[in-house]
Design an enzyme around this catalytic site. Sequence first.
Site, PDB file in Angstrom:
ATOM      1  CD  GLU A   1      -3.432 -20.499   9.502  1.00  0.00           C
ATOM      2  OE1 GLU A   1      -4.331 -20.793   9.121  1.00  0.00           O
ATOM      3  OE2 GLU A   1      -2.202 -20.304   9.033  1.00  0.00           O
TER       4      GLU A   1
ATOM      5  CG  ASP B   1      -0.588  -0.968   8.753  1.00  0.00           C
ATOM      6  OD1 ASP B   1       0.407  -0.206   9.210  1.00  0.00           O
ATOM      7  OD2 ASP B   1      -0.491  -1.170   7.615  1.00  0.00           O
TER       8      ASP B   1
ATOM      9  CD1 TRP C   1      -1.256  -4.762  -5.963  1.00  0.00           C
ATOM     10  CD2 TRP C   1       0.645  -4.787  -4.606  1.00  0.00           C
ATOM     11  NE1 TRP C   1      -1.494  -5.479  -4.851  1.00  0.00           N
ATOM     12  CE2 TRP C   1      -0.579  -5.521  -3.854  1.00  0.00           C
ATOM     13  CE3 TRP C   1       1.752  -4.803  -3.639  1.00  0.00           C
ATOM     14  CZ2 TRP C   1      -0.757  -6.015  -2.777  1.00  0.00           C
ATOM     15  CZ3 TRP C   1       1.663  -5.183  -2.321  1.00  0.00           C
ATOM     16  CH2 TRP C   1       0.652  -5.863  -1.939  1.00  0.00           C
TER      17      TRP C   1
ATOM     18  CB  SER D   1       4.548  -7.967   2.305  1.00  0.00           C
ATOM     19  OG  SER D   1       3.820  -7.009   1.556  1.00  0.00           O
TER      20      SER D   1
ATOM     21  CE1 TYR E   1      -2.530   0.908   2.132  1.00  0.00           C
ATOM     22  CE2 TYR E   1      -3.052  -0.030   4.375  1.00  0.00           C
ATOM     23  CZ  TYR E   1      -2.113   0.293   3.501  1.00  0.00           C
ATOM     24  OH  TYR E   1      -0.910   0.238   3.806  1.00  0.00           O
TER      25      TYR E   1
ATOM     26  N   GLY F   1       4.254 -12.777   2.552  1.00  0.00           N
ATOM     27  CA  GLY F   1       4.765 -12.971   1.180  1.00  0.00           C
ATOM     28  C   GLY F   1       3.725 -11.989   0.263  1.00  0.00           C
TER      29      GLY F   1
ATOM     30  CB  THR G   1      -6.768  -2.832   6.817  1.00  0.00           C
ATOM     31  OG1 THR G   1      -5.991  -1.582   6.852  1.00  0.00           O
ATOM     32  CG2 THR G   1      -6.719  -3.020   8.413  1.00  0.00           C
TER      33      THR G   1
HETATM   34  P1  NAP Z   1       0.711 -10.232   3.748  1.00  0.00           P
HETATM   35  O1  NAP Z   1       0.015  -9.946   4.969  1.00  0.00           O
HETATM   36  O2  NAP Z   1       2.160 -10.777   3.457  1.00  0.00           O
HETATM   37  O3  NAP Z   1      -0.203 -11.293   3.014  1.00  0.00           O
HETATM   38  C1  NAP Z   1      -1.588 -11.291   2.866  1.00  0.00           C
HETATM   39  C2  NAP Z   1      -2.117 -12.323   1.856  1.00  0.00           C
HETATM   40  O4  NAP Z   1      -1.748 -13.470   2.449  1.00  0.00           O
HETATM   41  C3  NAP Z   1      -3.613 -12.054   1.772  1.00  0.00           C
HETATM   42  O5  NAP Z   1      -3.947 -12.596   0.314  1.00  0.00           O
HETATM   43  C4  NAP Z   1      -4.293 -13.051   2.604  1.00  0.00           C
HETATM   44  O6  NAP Z   1      -5.345 -13.404   2.198  1.00  0.00           O
HETATM   45  C5  NAP Z   1      -3.171 -14.183   2.784  1.00  0.00           C
HETATM   46  N1  NAP Z   1      -3.203 -14.795   4.099  1.00  0.00           N
HETATM   47  C6  NAP Z   1      -3.284 -14.343   5.258  1.00  0.00           C
HETATM   48  N2  NAP Z   1      -3.226 -15.074   6.474  1.00  0.00           N
HETATM   49  C7  NAP Z   1      -2.881 -16.384   5.432  1.00  0.00           C
HETATM   50  C8  NAP Z   1      -2.576 -17.583   6.249  1.00  0.00           C
HETATM   51  N3  NAP Z   1      -2.642 -17.763   7.360  1.00  0.00           N
HETATM   52  N4  NAP Z   1      -2.217 -18.527   5.355  1.00  0.00           N
HETATM   53  C9  NAP Z   1      -2.408 -18.319   4.011  1.00  0.00           C
HETATM   54  N5  NAP Z   1      -2.342 -17.313   3.466  1.00  0.00           N
HETATM   55  C10 NAP Z   1      -2.833 -16.197   4.291  1.00  0.00           C
HETATM   56  O7  NAP Z   1       0.610  -9.057   2.639  1.00  0.00           O
HETATM   57  P2  NAP Z   1       0.278  -7.579   2.685  1.00  0.00           P
HETATM   58  O8  NAP Z   1      -0.994  -7.226   2.438  1.00  0.00           O
HETATM   59  O9  NAP Z   1       0.976  -7.124   1.512  1.00  0.00           O
HETATM   60  O10 NAP Z   1       0.929  -7.046   3.863  1.00  0.00           O
HETATM   61  C11 NAP Z   1       0.271  -6.855   4.911  1.00  0.00           C
HETATM   62  C12 NAP Z   1       0.070  -5.386   5.416  1.00  0.00           C
HETATM   63  O11 NAP Z   1       1.295  -4.395   5.297  1.00  0.00           O
HETATM   64  C13 NAP Z   1      -1.059  -4.788   4.194  1.00  0.00           C
HETATM   65  O12 NAP Z   1      -2.187  -5.125   4.324  1.00  0.00           O
HETATM   66  C14 NAP Z   1      -0.785  -2.918   4.624  1.00  0.00           C
HETATM   67  O13 NAP Z   1      -1.499  -2.995   5.914  1.00  0.00           O
HETATM   68  C15 NAP Z   1       0.654  -3.093   4.936  1.00  0.00           C
HETATM   69  N6  NAP Z   1       1.674  -2.656   3.787  1.00  0.00           N
HETATM   70  C16 NAP Z   1       2.203  -1.658   4.037  1.00  0.00           C
HETATM   71  C17 NAP Z   1       2.946  -1.023   2.861  1.00  0.00           C
HETATM   72  C18 NAP Z   1       3.791   0.185   2.901  1.00  0.00           C
HETATM   73  O14 NAP Z   1       4.062   0.445   1.761  1.00  0.00           O
HETATM   74  N7  NAP Z   1       3.973   0.539   4.063  1.00  0.00           N
HETATM   75  C19 NAP Z   1       3.245  -2.007   1.772  1.00  0.00           C
HETATM   76  C20 NAP Z   1       2.455  -3.257   1.527  1.00  0.00           C
HETATM   77  C21 NAP Z   1       1.628  -3.571   2.607  1.00  0.00           C
HETATM   78  P3  NAP Z   1      -6.837 -13.519   3.017  1.00  0.00           P
HETATM   79  O15 NAP Z   1      -7.090 -12.058   3.250  1.00  0.00           O
HETATM   80  O16 NAP Z   1      -7.933 -14.335   2.080  1.00  0.00           O
HETATM   81  O17 NAP Z   1      -6.566 -14.471   4.230  1.00  0.00           O
END
Ligand code: NAP
Length: 313
Positions: A282, A53, A230, A220, A58, A223, A25
């Site tokens: 998806e 999560d 960041w 992530s 956030y 990616g 989130t």
């Molecule tokens: P991610 O989940 O790897 O990627 C999110 C990005 O991908 C967004 O721009 C999203 O856009 C896009 N997306 C989602 N589904 C897609 C799909 N099927 N096809 C194409 N693009 C897609 O990146 P993240 O947000 O960095 O990581 C996920 C979560 O991990 C975070 O939200 C957070 O909860 C957690 N996190 C934790 C830490 C930590 O230090 N503990 C650090 C980073 C992240 P749309 O929203 O427009 O779909």
Amino acid sequence: MNLTAESHRVPLSDGNSIPLLGLGTYADPQKTPKGSCLESVKTAIDTGYRHIDGAFVYYNEHEVGQAIREKIAEGKIKREDIFYCGKLWNTCHPPELVRPTLEKTLKILQLDYVDLYIIELPMAFKPGDALYPKDENGKFIYHETNLCATWEAMEACKDAGLAKSIGVSNFNRRQLEMILNKPGLKYKPVSNQVECHPYFTQPKLLEFCRQHDIVIVGYSPLGTSRDETWVNVSSPPLLKDPVLNAIGKKYKKTAAQIALRFSIQRGVVVIPKSFNPQRIRENFQIFDFSLTEKEMKEIEALNKNVRYVELLM
Ligand code: NAP
């Protein structure tokens, strides 16, 4: 067979379990319309996600809580169906701040407990109202704390029933060992949330955590959003990868679905973030196919050992 995410849970060392797929989130609060998190968590729950999560830092935890409470009120789910992970921020590491900080999160969520509470980062910032305290030169103001003492305060939160399970995030092997070897350790961290995906597969940490019954939760997993403020965007976009796309073609799946399936097939819990209803759905469609051993090896070979999230702080 179209299995649901709910039927795919990984056991935790304390007897609880965590769904293999969750909704991330984190979205830049400056660029994200208010209410998008609320709507996305509701869509996710309707889709079948049971793991969310989130984090105080956030700035949308109130929307997560509202979505969960609305779905409970509708009769769609019960509280015990949901697995919510919250995080202890860097300014709250002193042991006396841990429980009040979790209580603040529970107040924001309007829930009685979190399923998992994790130390978000192994280093501490100066306690206070500023979440990113900086000195006159723009440098972060760190704070000396003892991670083991912070961990004992986390254990007390579990004993008080405020967190069903406790874990860590962004910990390396040395930091995990510090906790695991702590004299009088009451509870081991059940999980370590770290960056993990085909371009950063973390083989050594994964093996170490396996040996110690610590589940890796991969953040992530797609990616990142490639937000230059960041993210290290010099590493190429994961979802454009030719191998992921070619394997996707074979299964009529997207590169995102292949990346997520790769992680869950390695036993890594994934928490892709999407605030788009179509992509939320998806990302859920990863339980109706499996990758062959050869494909798993091909994807493993994509590892570049480069982080998108460098956490330069
Ligand atoms: P991610 O989940 O790897 O990627 C999110 C990005 O991908 C967004 O721009 C999203 O856009 C896009 N997306 C989602 N589904 C897609 C799909 N099927 N096809 C194409 N693009 C897609 O990146 P993240 O947000 O960095 O990581 C996920 C979560 O991990 C975070 O939200 C957070 O909860 C957690 N996190 C934790 C830490 C930590 O230090 N503990 C650090 C980073 C992240 P749309 O929203 O427009 O779909």
